[in-house]
Design an enzyme around this catalytic site. Sequence first.
Site, PDB file in Angstrom:
ATOM      1  N   SER A 292       1.222  -7.456  -1.177  1.00  0.00           N
ATOM      2  CA  SER A 292       1.931  -8.371  -0.242  1.00  0.00           C
ATOM      3  C   SER A 292       1.241  -9.885  -0.179  1.00  0.00           C
ATOM      4  O   SER A 292       1.945 -10.681   0.201  1.00  0.00           O
ATOM      5  CB  SER A 292       2.675  -7.949   1.010  1.00  0.00           C
ATOM      6  OG  SER A 292       1.796  -7.815   1.906  1.00  0.00           O
TER       7      SER A 292
ATOM      8  N   THR B  26       0.957  -1.308   0.051  1.00  0.00           N
ATOM      9  CA  THR B  26       0.033  -0.251  -0.118  1.00  0.00           C
ATOM     10  C   THR B  26       0.897   1.274   0.133  1.00  0.00           C
ATOM     11  O   THR B  26       0.473   2.332  -0.481  1.00  0.00           O
ATOM     12  CB  THR B  26      -0.787   0.054   1.184  1.00  0.00           C
ATOM     13  OG1 THR B  26      -1.672  -1.121   1.236  1.00  0.00           O
ATOM     14  CG2 THR B  26      -1.941   1.380   1.247  1.00  0.00           C
TER      15      THR B  26
HETATM   16  C1  SIN Z   1      -1.001  -3.016   2.788  1.00  0.00           C
HETATM   17  O1  SIN Z   1       0.213  -2.681   2.302  1.00  0.00           O
HETATM   18  O2  SIN Z   1      -1.453  -2.435   3.831  1.00  0.00           O
HETATM   19  C2  SIN Z   1      -1.858  -3.806   2.356  1.00  0.00           C
HETATM   20  C3  SIN Z   1      -1.497  -4.570   0.586  1.00  0.00           C
HETATM   21  C4  SIN Z   1      -0.105  -5.258   0.871  1.00  0.00           C
HETATM   22  O3  SIN Z   1       0.169  -5.940   1.951  1.00  0.00           O
HETATM   23  O4  SIN Z   1       0.401  -5.049  -0.150  1.00  0.00           O
END
Ligand code: SIN
Length: 325
Positions: free
Chosen positions: A61, A14
Amino acid sequence: MSTQYLLLLGTGGTIAGLAMDTQKPLNYVAGQLPVEGLLEQVQESLEFGEVRTVQVANIDSRNMTEELLVKLGWAVKAGLENDEVSGIVITHGTDTMEETGVFLHATLGKLASHYKKAVVLTGAMLPANADHSDGQTNLKSALYLAKEARGLQQFGILAVMAGKPCLARDLSKQHTHALDALVVNARELDGPIHKRQADLQLPAQASWPWVEIVTSHAGASGKLVDMLVAQGVQGIVVAGTGQGSVNKVLADQLIQAALNGVAVIRSSRVGAGAVFSEIPEPDTAWNWLSARDLNPAKSRIALQLALLEANSRKTDDWQSIFATI
Ligand code: SIN
């Protein structure tokens, strides 16, 4: 004399995500901005000195793979062994940051301490273009921690989110959307850091032992365990209730699996606290072990690494290895 620099490894998440409409920040796609772009957002004051970036991946991720963990691990190792690199920051999605944290801790934590360097994971709960996105602050904190590690006496595989530094191994995500969703479980930075004498081997290949997570719950049938064993699963982490208690029907199936050579870890689905064995560990007779403070997702990675290490040492005693992570 060559000048030192910080190494910034981007993997997505994110923190590199973009919302289609900045007024609706929860509607976004992770892993969009290149890591170079993330650095540009925070580098105006140059207070971190030189920072060089490497884009290891740019993914959400949830899609982290063993192959990518291996690639990241070798990039971190190269940075640790490079005299010109003073510290390393990794931008990462928060959904599986704890799994990457335990992986890096187990395989490179001692090396980082040896070189007196910090490897700092960070991410964000809001995408890069959202109002009040937390990514820039988190990235600045991580760069600061990596740069000042020697002065702060904080070496090893760390993480910083919402202003709170911790050992990456101790981190877990415990809220779906709060800015302080990632919390530290059990130990703080000044606690015992590494119980083992040496790092576990950094896998060179992406084919790791097959380990699954099975949850204990009301009305459990245990059928999933039978299916997994029939397909050749090598390890099962049971996400137990409460202090790691397991529904009797499921427990019977797991005992049978363990007797047939499947490695079983008993953890808890609660999300905080620890699971301890009432019987002496390692319990080789049952092929079971308690997860201590590792949650099911972290236990799974730790079990894979313990099985790999046991295999390379030509021993069946994966329990003793798991217990050092
Ligand atoms: C995040 O980063 O908060 C959610 C998406 C991810 O883990 O890539």
